[in-house]
Design a protein around this motif. Structure first.
Motif, PDB file in Angstrom:
ATOM      1  N   ILE A 192      21.803 -49.647  44.474  1.00 12.83           N
ATOM      2  CA  ILE A 192      22.442 -48.720  45.213  1.00 12.83           C
ATOM      3  C   ILE A 192      22.510 -48.601  46.634  1.00 12.83           C
ATOM      4  O   ILE A 192      21.719 -49.404  47.216  1.00 12.83           O
ATOM      5  N   THR A 193      23.409 -48.275  47.444  1.00 13.78           N
ATOM      6  CA  THR A 193      23.635 -48.103  48.790  1.00 13.78           C
ATOM      7  C   THR A 193      22.471 -47.306  49.455  1.00 13.78           C
ATOM      8  O   THR A 193      21.922 -46.376  48.979  1.00 13.78           O
ATOM      9  N   ALA A 194      22.130 -47.762  50.747  1.00 12.04           N
ATOM     10  CA  ALA A 194      21.310 -46.828  51.449  1.00 12.04           C
ATOM     11  C   ALA A 194      21.654 -45.289  51.622  1.00 12.04           C
ATOM     12  O   ALA A 194      21.154 -44.373  51.628  1.00 12.04           O
ATOM     13  N   TYR A 195      23.181 -45.078  51.597  1.00 11.46           N
ATOM     14  CA  TYR A 195      23.770 -43.908  52.079  1.00 11.46           C
ATOM     15  C   TYR A 195      23.357 -42.920  50.672  1.00 11.46           C
ATOM     16  O   TYR A 195      23.272 -41.926  50.724  1.00 11.46           O
ATOM     17  N   ALA A 196      23.592 -43.561  49.465  1.00 13.26           N
ATOM     18  CA  ALA A 196      23.238 -43.116  48.216  1.00 13.26           C
ATOM     19  C   ALA A 196      21.740 -42.663  48.233  1.00 13.26           C
ATOM     20  O   ALA A 196      21.358 -41.614  47.710  1.00 13.26           O
ATOM     21  N   ALA A 197      20.891 -43.875  48.575  1.00 15.32           N
ATOM     22  CA  ALA A 197      19.420 -43.574  48.688  1.00 15.32           C
ATOM     23  C   ALA A 197      19.255 -42.158  49.391  1.00 15.32           C
ATOM     24  O   ALA A 197      18.195 -41.470  49.033  1.00 15.32           O
ATOM     25  N   TYR A 214      34.193 -49.140  52.384  1.00 16.15           N
ATOM     26  CA  TYR A 214      32.969 -48.188  51.813  1.00 16.15           C
ATOM     27  C   TYR A 214      32.686 -47.337  53.017  1.00 16.15           C
ATOM     28  O   TYR A 214      32.104 -46.073  52.697  1.00 16.15           O
ATOM     29  N   ALA A 215      32.422 -47.908  54.255  1.00 17.15           N
ATOM     30  CA  ALA A 215      32.092 -47.178  55.422  1.00 17.15           C
ATOM     31  C   ALA A 215      33.000 -46.224  55.696  1.00 17.15           C
ATOM     32  O   ALA A 215      32.802 -44.876  55.964  1.00 17.15           O
ATOM     33  N   GLU A 216      34.281 -46.191  55.477  1.00 16.71           N
ATOM     34  CA  GLU A 216      35.496 -45.212  55.683  1.00 16.71           C
ATOM     35  C   GLU A 216      35.361 -44.304  54.581  1.00 16.71           C
ATOM     36  O   GLU A 216      35.261 -43.116  55.024  1.00 16.71           O
ATOM     37  N   GLN A 217      34.874 -44.657  53.491  1.00 23.51           N
ATOM     38  CA  GLN A 217      34.728 -43.362  52.395  1.00 23.51           C
ATOM     39  C   GLN A 217      33.610 -42.622  52.684  1.00 23.51           C
ATOM     40  O   GLN A 217      33.667 -41.451  52.471  1.00 23.51           O
ATOM     41  N   THR A 218      32.340 -43.174  53.179  1.00 21.86           N
ATOM     42  CA  THR A 218      31.069 -42.381  53.454  1.00 21.86           C
ATOM     43  C   THR A 218      31.051 -41.966  54.778  1.00 21.86           C
ATOM     44  O   THR A 218      30.242 -41.263  55.338  1.00 21.86           O
ATOM     45  N   GLY A 219      32.175 -42.133  55.684  1.00 18.02           N
ATOM     46  CA  GLY A 219      32.036 -41.692  57.153  1.00 18.02           C
ATOM     47  C   GLY A 219      30.803 -42.267  57.946  1.00 18.02           C
ATOM     48  O   GLY A 219      30.265 -41.818  58.757  1.00 18.02           O
ATOM     49  N   THR A 220      30.646 -43.740  57.566  1.00 20.11           N
ATOM     50  CA  THR A 220      29.581 -44.298  58.231  1.00 20.11           C
ATOM     51  C   THR A 220      30.210 -45.595  58.955  1.00 20.11           C
ATOM     52  O   THR A 220      31.292 -45.630  59.132  1.00 20.11           O
ATOM     53  N   GLU A 221      29.295 -46.626  59.346  1.00 22.91           N
ATOM     54  CA  GLU A 221      29.710 -47.624  59.995  1.00 22.91           C
ATOM     55  C   GLU A 221      29.177 -48.953  59.536  1.00 22.91           C
ATOM     56  O   GLU A 221      27.891 -48.854  58.859  1.00 22.91           O
ATOM     57  N   VAL A 222      29.656 -50.031  59.552  1.00 23.22           N
ATOM     58  CA  VAL A 222      29.284 -51.543  59.100  1.00 23.22           C
ATOM     59  C   VAL A 222      28.213 -51.577  60.357  1.00 23.22           C
ATOM     60  O   VAL A 222      28.676 -51.866  61.579  1.00 23.22           O
ATOM     61  N   ALA A 223      27.063 -52.051  59.902  1.00 25.53           N
ATOM     62  CA  ALA A 223      26.219 -52.666  61.156  1.00 25.53           C
ATOM     63  C   ALA A 223      25.157 -53.741  60.430  1.00 25.53           C
ATOM     64  O   ALA A 223      24.716 -53.449  59.221  1.00 25.53           O
TER      65      ALA A 223
END
Length: 126
Positions: free
Chosen positions: A27-32, A117-126
């Motif tokens: 699972i992604t860090a966002y989900a965690a 995925y970054a756009e879906q979650t309002g985050t950035e790719v880094a």
């Protein structure tokens, strides 16, 4: 803010997968972060068949219980036994030691790029 890791692919349900064979899934860090402290992981067993877009396990946190969806169809090759014994690994290192299971893939579901995925979650790719 949680960043999306480049070099992986993602599902809309917040799972990541790599391009290895067999495919490793977590699972992604966002989900965690959204789950909070994970205290229990129910994962598919080696030999089980998983189907893209369908529930294949669940994660229980101090906040809630969340279903785990498979981003691919295929046969489970390995389950991360360390995560079953130490579910906090999911929060500590979701893209490393907190991986969940591997699958010998026969078909992929709908997969997102890191940017999508970054756009879906309002985050950035880094």
């Amino acid at each position: 803010m949680t960043a999306v890791k480049p070099g992986l692919r993602y599902s809309a349900e917040h799972e990541w997968l790599n391009d290895e064979d067999p495919v490793r899934i977590g699972i992604t860090a966002y989900a965690a972060d959204q789950l909070g402290d994970v205290v229990f992981a129910e994962l598919p067993e080696p030999g089980d068949t998983v189907t893209a877009g369908e529930v294949c396990g669940e994660l229980e946190s101090t906040k809630s219980v969340s279903e785990l969806y498979s981003p691919v169809t295929g046969t489970v090759v390995e389950t991360n036994e360390d995560v079953i014994q130490n579910p906090e690994r999911i929060n500590e290192d979701p893209y490393g030691a907190g991986w969940l299971f591997t699958v010998d893939v026969t078909e992929e579901g709908e997969i997102l790029t890191p940017e999508q995925y970054a756009e879906q979650t309002g985050t950035e790719v880094a």
